[in-house]
Design a protein around this motif. Structure first.
Motif, mmCIF file in Angstrom:
data_model
loop_
_atom_site.group_PDB
_atom_site.id
_atom_site.type_symbol
_atom_site.label_atom_id
_atom_site.label_comp_id
_atom_site.label_asym_id
_atom_site.label_seq_id
_atom_site.Cartn_x
_atom_site.Cartn_y
_atom_site.Cartn_z
ATOM 1 N N ASN A 7 0.801 -1.223 0.000
ATOM 2 C CA ASN A 7 0.000 0.000 0.000
ATOM 3 C C ASN A 7 0.835 1.274 0.000
ATOM 4 N N SER A 8 2.156 1.136 -0.096
ATOM 5 C CA SER A 8 2.986 2.331 -0.216
ATOM 6 C C SER A 8 2.648 3.058 -1.516
ATOM 7 N N VAL A 9 2.801 4.376 -1.494
ATOM 8 C CA VAL A 9 2.503 5.213 -2.661
ATOM 9 C C VAL A 9 3.740 5.307 -3.546
ATOM 10 N N VAL A 10 3.533 5.226 -4.850
ATOM 11 C CA VAL A 10 4.646 5.255 -5.803
ATOM 12 C C VAL A 10 4.472 6.459 -6.734
ATOM 13 N N VAL A 11 5.524 7.258 -6.851
ATOM 14 C CA VAL A 11 5.510 8.422 -7.731
ATOM 15 C C VAL A 11 6.757 8.389 -8.607
ATOM 16 N N ALA A 12 6.810 9.302 -9.566
ATOM 17 C CA ALA A 12 7.961 9.461 -10.464
ATOM 18 C C ALA A 12 7.945 10.892 -10.962
ATOM 19 N N PRO A 13 9.004 11.333 -11.644
ATOM 20 C CA PRO A 13 8.967 12.676 -12.210
ATOM 21 C C PRO A 13 7.711 12.893 -13.040
ATOM 22 N N GLY A 14 6.888 13.832 -12.634
ATOM 23 C CA GLY A 14 5.624 14.096 -13.304
ATOM 24 C C GLY A 14 4.437 13.905 -12.402
ATOM 25 N N THR A 57 -9.033 7.283 -0.456
ATOM 26 C CA THR A 57 -8.551 6.524 0.712
ATOM 27 C C THR A 57 -7.226 5.819 0.439
ATOM 28 N N LEU A 58 -6.820 5.727 -0.829
ATOM 29 C CA LEU A 58 -5.625 4.961 -1.182
ATOM 30 C C LEU A 58 -4.379 5.827 -1.333
ATOM 31 N N PHE A 59 -4.565 7.138 -1.493
ATOM 32 C CA PHE A 59 -3.432 8.016 -1.759
ATOM 33 C C PHE A 59 -3.561 9.307 -0.947
ATOM 34 N N PRO A 60 -2.444 9.945 -0.664
ATOM 35 C CA PRO A 60 -2.507 11.281 -0.063
ATOM 36 C C PRO A 60 -3.104 12.257 -1.074
ATOM 37 N N GLU A 61 -3.587 13.378 -0.617
ATOM 38 C CA GLU A 61 -4.165 14.364 -1.517
ATOM 39 C C GLU A 61 -3.093 15.219 -2.195
ATOM 40 N N ASP A 102 11.662 4.248 -15.796
ATOM 41 C CA ASP A 102 12.961 3.653 -15.500
ATOM 42 C C ASP A 102 13.189 3.528 -13.997
ATOM 43 N N TYR A 103 12.683 4.505 -13.262
ATOM 44 C CA TYR A 103 12.850 4.504 -11.814
ATOM 45 C C TYR A 103 11.660 5.200 -11.175
ATOM 46 N N VAL A 104 11.405 4.889 -9.911
ATOM 47 C CA VAL A 104 10.270 5.453 -9.178
ATOM 48 C C VAL A 104 10.710 5.751 -7.751
ATOM 49 N N LYS A 105 9.855 6.459 -7.042
ATOM 50 C CA LYS A 105 10.106 6.732 -5.635
ATOM 51 C C LYS A 105 8.919 6.235 -4.826
ATOM 52 N N VAL A 106 9.205 5.504 -3.751
ATOM 53 C CA VAL A 106 8.171 4.843 -2.959
ATOM 54 C C VAL A 106 8.078 5.516 -1.586
ATOM 55 N N TYR A 107 6.840 5.887 -1.206
ATOM 56 C CA TYR A 107 6.598 6.515 0.080
ATOM 57 C C TYR A 107 5.675 5.641 0.907
ATOM 58 N N PRO A 108 5.932 5.512 2.199
ATOM 59 C CA PRO A 108 4.994 4.769 3.068
ATOM 60 C C PRO A 108 3.673 5.527 3.189
ATOM 61 N N PHE A 109 2.586 4.776 3.224
ATOM 62 C CA PHE A 109 1.294 5.415 3.377
ATOM 63 C C PHE A 109 0.313 4.412 3.972
ATOM 64 N N GLN A 110 -0.466 4.888 4.937
ATOM 65 C CA GLN A 110 -1.482 4.041 5.556
ATOM 66 C C GLN A 110 -2.846 4.473 5.038
ATOM 67 N N GLU A 111 -3.604 3.506 4.561
ATOM 68 C CA GLU A 111 -4.908 3.832 3.992
ATOM 69 C C GLU A 111 -5.775 4.551 5.007
ATOM 70 N N LYS A 112 -6.554 5.536 4.470
ATOM 71 C CA LYS A 112 -7.485 6.253 5.331
ATOM 72 C C LYS A 112 -8.696 5.367 5.624
ATOM 73 N N ILE A 113 -9.207 5.505 6.789
ATOM 74 C CA ILE A 113 -10.394 4.711 7.193
ATOM 75 C C ILE A 113 -11.644 5.578 7.098
#
Length: 248
Positions: free
Chosen positions: A123-130, A201-205, A237-248
């Protein structure tokens, strides 16, 4: 002899023209047209604008600087996009390389080369440039599987940044997704920026997702828009992973 003299008197001019023509053609061939070019330059010089070598050099330098500026602007925009990708000021995130993706699931999921041994959790959030890429669904000690936002099974609550009208974004296995609005008459324009909503509920705003590409306000039962992802999901090619806890 009389016949030769008679022929020469009759065809001497034509013979001279042909001979000169052959001679000119031979000269052009041997010099590759240099003689003609030089003659043209000599005759047309009085009618040509005078441009100094220094001016030509300066013009070339200006063009080079313009090209360099374009490249720098592109790099600057890329850095701005990277800096915008924030989940929490306290989270440093984990960079990971994309090590696998299936040809039949190119737009659905990717595999990265870091896992639970590196601190990545489901459930960690994954982002990349963009902007947004997806979220971690499965984790092993040394690798993790990411469900991309372009997967048809991916549904994300999003909002139009300019007007704050919201809806549900659904992937369609390509670099665009369908945005179904909750309101019947949303204020939306082509080019509007779309980000994750505070209600998801799955991602930060406020994570950038994409840009409105087209709109269909007559769609039933609710208006739709096509959103083009801001991250080139097909070229990861590469991504950045952030910890995230789902909202209830």
């Amino acid at each position: 002899m009389e016949s030769i003299r008679s022929w020469w008197q009759r065809y001497s001019f034509q013979t001279a023209v042909v001979t000169v023509g052959i001679g000119v053609a031979w000269v052009i061939r041997q010099t590759q047209g240099v003689a003609i070019m030089e003659t043209y330059q000599f005759l047309s010089r009085p009618f040509q604008a005078t441009v100094s070598k220094q001016e030509l050099l300066q013009d070339a330098q200006v063009r080079e600087l313009r090209y360099r500026l374009t490249e720098l602007e592109s790099q600057n925009q890329r850095m701005k996009e990277i800096l915008k990708v924030k989940v929490s000021p306290t989270d440093t995130g984990i960079w990971a390389t994309v090590i696998g993706r299936g040809a039949d699931s190119w737009w659905n999921q990717v595999l990265i080369g870091k896992g639970s041994n590196d601190g990545i959790r489901p459930n960690s959030v994954v982002v990349a440039p963009g902007g947004l890429v997806g979220r971690v669904t499965h984790v092993s000690p040394n690798s993790s599987q990411i469900l991309l936002v372009s997967d048809p099974n991916s549904q994300i609550g999003v909002v139009v940044s300019r007007s704050r009208f919201s809806g549900m974004l659904k992937g369609q296995s390509q670099n665009t997704a369908i945005l179904e609005f909750f309101e019947r008459d949303p204020d939306v324009k082509v080019g509007d920026i779309v980000t994750t909503s505070q209600f998801t509920t799955l991602f930060p705003e406020s994570i950038p997702v994409g840009r409105i590409k087209s709109i269909n306000l007559d769609k039933q039962p609710s208006p739709e828009a096509i959103v083009e992802f801001s991250t080139p999901l097909g070229l990861l090619d590469y991504v950045k992973v952030y910890p995230f806890q789902e909202k209830i």
